[in-house]
Design an enzyme around this catalytic site. Structure first.
Site, mmCIF file in Angstrom:
data_model
loop_
_atom_site.group_PDB
_atom_site.id
_atom_site.type_symbol
_atom_site.label_atom_id
_atom_site.label_comp_id
_atom_site.label_asym_id
_atom_site.label_seq_id
_atom_site.Cartn_x
_atom_site.Cartn_y
_atom_site.Cartn_z
ATOM 1 C CE LYS A 44 -4.422 7.906 14.012
ATOM 2 N NZ LYS A 44 -5.512 7.772 13.088
ATOM 3 N N GLY A 94 0.851 -1.191 0.000
ATOM 4 C CA GLY A 94 0.000 0.000 0.000
ATOM 5 C C GLY A 94 0.876 1.226 0.000
ATOM 6 C CG LEU A 95 3.644 1.417 -2.126
ATOM 7 C CD1 LEU A 95 4.457 1.035 -3.361
ATOM 8 C CD2 LEU A 95 4.555 1.537 -0.916
ATOM 9 N N GLY A 127 1.383 5.372 2.948
ATOM 10 C CA GLY A 127 2.326 4.266 2.775
ATOM 11 C C GLY A 127 3.576 4.658 2.015
ATOM 12 C CD GLU A 153 -8.363 14.169 13.865
ATOM 13 O OE1 GLU A 153 -7.356 13.462 14.064
ATOM 14 O OE2 GLU A 153 -9.078 14.041 12.838
ATOM 15 N NE ARG A 207 -3.892 11.493 1.631
ATOM 16 C CZ ARG A 207 -5.185 11.673 1.371
ATOM 17 N NH1 ARG A 207 -5.563 12.500 0.417
ATOM 18 N NH2 ARG A 207 -6.113 11.029 2.043
ATOM 19 C CG ASN A 242 -7.006 5.211 10.476
ATOM 20 O OD1 ASN A 242 -6.301 5.259 11.482
ATOM 21 N ND2 ASN A 242 -7.079 6.203 9.605
#
Lengths: 326, 326, 326, 326
Positions: free
Chosen positions: B189, B7-8, B12, B196, B10, B95
Site C-alpha cells: 500500500k 475507529g469510525l 471506518g 500515486e 471517514r 496507513n
C-alpha cells in the site's frame, strides 16, 4: 463522406477500416502496393500514387495523412501542395511538431488549402476502441470533417459522465476535441505523450521498489518476495492508481514476470522532448516529465562517461579504488 | 461473521456500513459517542469503550482498527493487547508504517494473538465501489477473515479480465490480495501511494504546460488559449493516459477551472516519504517519486531560504541586482 | 593592439579598462554618452556612433561587442555589417546563443568579415582577476587577436599546475581556450553556466537541510541550531566542496545570515535553458541541471496552479479538506 | 598532548603522522600488526590490543577512532567502554551516522566518559593539506582536545579571508568548527558529502553534454569535437565554476581523456543516503542531491527491470517492437 488516406501502416490502415465500417468512402495510397491492396480488398478505392489519389477524390477534397513525423510527412505535404486546390482540406494525423503545423498551414493558406492537425491517441486498440483525437484548425473546416471525426472517435460508450459538464461541447464526451487554431491539436497530443512518459515512469519506479524488496541487503524479517503480477492486478480493482497503463502492465506481468523478453533500451519519440522544450519556453517546471525522458536516454547509453567521471573524482579525493574494474 | 471495529471516521464508518450490508455483525467503538451512535442506528452493536467492545465479541475474536497511523493506533493496540486473548485476530486497516507492523506482530505473537495488516485504497468512494485491499499476515489467519475481506472488496464487476491470469489466485480479481507475511500489506500500500504521488505530479506538470501556453512570453502565433476541462475530459475517452485520477481531474476542472478554491499548499502523508526511504534502502533510483514528494514540500515553504541563497551567489559573482526586491 | 569596444556596461567597461592597462588602444562606444565619456577619461578614444567608431579604427579592424544577448546584439551586428569590410574581425563577447553565432558568421563570411565568439566568465571581479574566456572561430583569426585575449585572461597566477598537461596548448593555463569553430566558444560557456546552476542548487539544498535541522518536527535531541556562516567558512578550508561559489556563499552568510535582503525570486538567463535543450538534442540525461533550472522557474510562480491540481485530486479521492484554506 | 589512535588505514595512519609532526605523542593500534609497526617506526608507541593502548595512556585519556562506520566502529566502542574510565574522551573520527553518535554518547555518559564526533574531510591529501573538521560534543571537552584539532587542521594558509567575519570564532578560519552538541559534527559532514554528490553530478552532466556535441545525430555545422581536458583546465582559471573537484577532474582528463580505466559503476557511502533521509525528515526538497544519489544506484543496476517495464507498456499500447532484442 469521401476521404483520401495516405499512409496505411499500423495506424493508417485501421483508420481506413474504421471509416469504411462507419460507411465512409476511402481512397487509399501507400508507397507499398501490398498495403494499398489490403485495404482495396476490404472495400477501399486504391491509388498507385498521390496524383491518382487526388484525381479520384471529388472537390472540395479531404486528404488524411498518417505518416511518420519528419521528412516523409514534409515531402508528401510538399507533393500534395502541387496537386490540391482551393478549399481542399489536408489533415496531418501523425505526430508532427506543432510548430511545423503552423508553418505549413501558412504556406497552404496562400493556395486556399486548409490545414488541420489531428493528434491521435489510442494505439493498436483504436480500430475497436476508437481514437481519442485532439484537433487544431479553422472552426468551419473542423466542422466540415465532423462526420469523419465522429466515426473515428470512441463515442460515449459506458464511461461514466463527469458531473458539471452540462452545456459544454458535446464532441468532447464522444472522444474528440477541437482544441484551437492550427497546431493546437498536435500541441495537446504532445503534452499528452509527455504526461504518458511521466505516468509510465512512476509505475516503473514503484514496481522496481516492490521487486527489490527481496534484496539480500535488507534484514531478513523486512524482506518480502512479492508477486508483481498480482499486485498490478489488484490495483486495477478499486485502487487510486488504476489506469489503462496499469491494465497493460498487469497483462505484461501476468505472462513472464521477469519481462526478460522486453528490451532494456527504451526508445523515445519526439513528443517527450518537445514537451520539455515547451515547458522551458514557458518557464514551467517539469521535473517528473524530464526525469521520465532522461531515464530513456540513460537506458541507451552504453558508454557511461559521466559515471566514469564520478569514479575519477572519487579516486582523486579519496583514493577510492574504482579502477581497474576490468 | 462477527467483527469489532475501532475507529469510525471517514473510512471506518463506511467499512462498518459495507460489512453490515453484506450480512456481517459489527460491534463498533469510536472515542466520539456520536460516531458510535450513528452506526448503532444503522444496525451495529455499540460499545462505550474497548473493554465493552471486546466483551461483546465471541472468542476467537476479530477486531479491525481504522485509526490514523501513529500514536493513536499505537496506544489503542497497546490497550487491546491487555484485553484480547489467545487466537484472537487484530487487524490494522490504517496507513501504518510496515516496520511498525513487524514489531507489533512479534509482540502480539507472544500472547498468541494474530496480527494482520491491511492497506486499504478506495477513498471516500469505497462504500459503493468497494475497497482494494493489500493484506499481510499468516496464511491461515488471512483465510479465516476471508468472509470480511470478500465483502469489503469491489468484486470482479465489469472490469475486463487480464489475459494470461488463468490458474492464479482468484481473490486478486475480486480486489484483495494476500501479499505475504506481516507488514507486506502495508508495504505494498505504501508503494501504491508513492506511485500515486508520481502519477498526480505527472498530470499536474502536463496541465501546467497546457495552461501556460497562453503566456505572453511566447510569440503570438504559437500561443493557445486551451480549455483544460475539455482536454481532461477528452483524454478520459480512449487515450493512453486515461485513469481514475484523470477522471477526478476532469471533474475538478469542469467546475471552476481556475482551481482557486483548492489550496496551493499540498499535504503529504507518511507513505510518500517511506516509499523514498525504502527505495534508498534497496538502492533503487526513484527520481519521479522523489520529485513528486519534493513538490509538496516546496509548496509549503514560505521562507524560500535556498532561493535567497541562489540570489546571494548571483549577486556575488555577477552583481545581479536581486535585492532589495521588497 | 588597437580595438573597438561597443557596449560599456558592467562587463564591457572593465574589459576596456583591463585592455588599456595592458597597453592596448581602445576606441569605445556606448549608446549612453556618459558611459563613453567615463572610458574616455581613462584614456580611450570615444565615438559618438558606430560609424565614428569604425572610422577611427585602422583596417583590418577588430571590434569587440559586449552587449546583452538578443535583439540589441543582433541589431548592432546588422549595423556593423554595413560598416566593416574585408578581413575585419567582429567579436561577440556577450552571452549569445551559439546557433546565432553560426548563422551570423555565415552571413559575415559572404562579405569577407571574420566572426569570433567569446564566452566570458569572471563576473564583476574580472577587472582585477582577469576573464576566463572560451573562444570559437577560425584558427588564424583567433591567433591574430591573441594579444587582446592574453591581456584579458587571468594568466597563470598562483593556481597549482595540473599534472600531465605537458605539451598541451599553453593558452589554456593562462585562462583562455580556442575551443573550435564558430559558436563553440559560446557553446562551452553555455554549458559552463548550466553547470553553475547545478552547483549553486547543490549548495542551496545542502544549506537548506542544515538550516532546518532546528525544525520543531524533529525530536529534541536530534535537533541542532547550526551556524551556517561558520559552516560555509570551514568548508572553504581543506574540504572536498571548496569552490569559488562557496567563497561567495560564505561572504553572504557572514553578513545577515537570514539572507532576507536577497530576493526569493531567482532569475535565469538563456544559458541554463539552452543547456537543457542541448542535452535533449544529444539525448544526454541532465537531471541535476534541469532540477536547478526548474527551481528558478518555480521560485517565480505565484499562481501555484499545479499544486492546486494536486489538492483537487486529493479532495476527489480522499475527501482531504484542502479547501477552502483562504 | 598524548593521544591514542585506533585504526591506521588510509586516513588514520596519516592523522597519526600529522599529529606526530606537530609534536604530539601517539599510542597507536590497528588490527593489522604491520599497520601498527609502520607508525611505530615513525615514532609512535604501539599497542598489540585495545587494552594495551588504554594502559599506555595517562588518565584522563583521549582516544581517536578512525574506523569504517558500522559494525567495526560499534564493536570497538563497546570494547572501549569496558576499558575507559571517568573523564576519558573517546572521539569517533569516522563517517558514523549522527543518530548513532547520540545513542552512544548517552551510554558513555552513564560511565562519565565523554564522546566527541568529528567529521573529517580532506581525503588522501590531508597529511599535507590538513583536515577540515566538523566537531560535535560538549564545549569544555572540545576545548580540551583543541591542541590536537589545531594540529590536524589546515590552518589559515593563503586562502583569502571572507569579509565580515570579524569577531567570529577564529577556529573556523583555521579549518575546524565546533558545530554543536554530540552528533552535529557528523551531521554537518554528512550534508557536506550530500552536497559533494550534487556538485560531482553537475560537472558529470555538463561534461557529458560537451562530449556528445560530436554526436552524429546533430547537423554537421552544429557539431563540435571539444577537448574536455582543456575545458576543465581553462575553467579552473577565473571561471565561476572553479573548485577543488574541478581541479581533480582536470587532472583525470589530462591523462586518458576517455576515462576508460575508471569504473562505470559508482559506489555510494552512507552519507549520501542519510542526507536524503534527513531532508525528508525535515520536509526539505532535495531534488539535485537525490538525483546525484540515484545516478549512482542506476550505475550499478545491470538488470534494468524498470526499463523493461517501460518497453512492455510501449508494446502494449503501441505495438512498438521493443522485443525480442536478443
Amino acid at each position: 463522406m469521401q476521404i483520401g488516406i495516405v499512409g496505411l501502416g499500423r495506424m493508417g490502415g485501421n483508420i481506413g477500416r474504421r471509416l469504411m465500417r462507419g460507411g465512409h468512402q476511402c481512397v487509399v495510397y501507400d508507397h507499398s502496393p501490398d498495403a494499398t491492396d489490403a485495404l482495396v480488398k476490404e472495400g477501399a478505392a486504391g491509388a498507385k500514387d498521390l496524383g491518382e489519389l487526388v484525381a479520384k477524390l471529388e472537390a472540395p477534397r479531404v486528404v488524411w495523412l498518417m505518416l511518420p513525423a519528419g521528412k516523409i510527412t514534409e515531402d508528401t505535404l510538399g507533393d500534395l501542395s502541387k496537386l490540391l486546390g482551393r478549399d481542399d482540406v489536408v489533415i496531418d494525423g501523425g505526430n508532427s511538431f506543432y510548430k511545423d503545423d503552423i508553418r505549413r498551414a501558412a504556406q497552404f493558406k496562400e493556395q486556399g488549402i486548409h490545414y488541420v492537425d489531428v493528434g491521435t491517441s489510442g494505439g493498436v486498440s483504436g480500430l475497436t476502441r476508437g481514437y481519442c483525437m485532439m484537433i487544431g484548425g479553422e472552426d468551419d473546416v473542423v466542422r466540415r470533417i465532423d462526420p469523419i471525426l465522429a466515426t473515428l472517435a470512441p463515442g460515449r460508450g459506458d464511461i461514466p459522465e463527469t458531473p458539471g459538464r452540462e452545456g459544454r461541447d458535446a464532441r468532447v464526451e464522444n472522444g474528440y476535441m477541437h482544441c484551437g487554431p492550427v497546431g493546437s491539436g498536435h500541441f495537446v497530443k504532445m503534452v499528452h505523450n509527455g504526461i504518458e512518459y511521466g505516468l509510465m515512469q512512476a509505475y516503473a519506479e514503484g514496481f522496481h521498489i516492490l521487486k527489490h524488496k527481496d534484496s539480500k541487503e535488507l534484514t531478513e524479517n523486512e524482506r518480502y518476495d512479492l508477486d508483481l503480477a498480482d499486485i498490478a492486478e489488484v490495483w486495477r480493482r478499486g485502487s487510486v492508481v488504476s489506469s489503462w497503463l496499469l491494465d497493460l502492465t498487469a497483462g505484461a506481468l501476468a505472462g513472464d514476470g521477469s519481462l526478460d523478453k522486453y528490451s532494456a533500451e527504451v526508445a523515445d519519440s519526439g513528443e517527450g522532448r518537445w514537451t520539455i522544450e515547451a515547458a522551458i519556453e514557458e518557464a514551467v517546471p517539469a521535473q517528473v516529465l524530464s526525469a521520465a525522458l532522461y531515464t530513456r536516454f540513460r537506458s541507451r547509453d552504453a558508454e557511461s562517461f559521466p559515471e566514469r567521471m564520478l569514479s575519477a573524482m572519487r579516486f582523486g579525493f579519496g583514493g577510492h579504488k574504482e579502477y581497474p574494474v576490468k
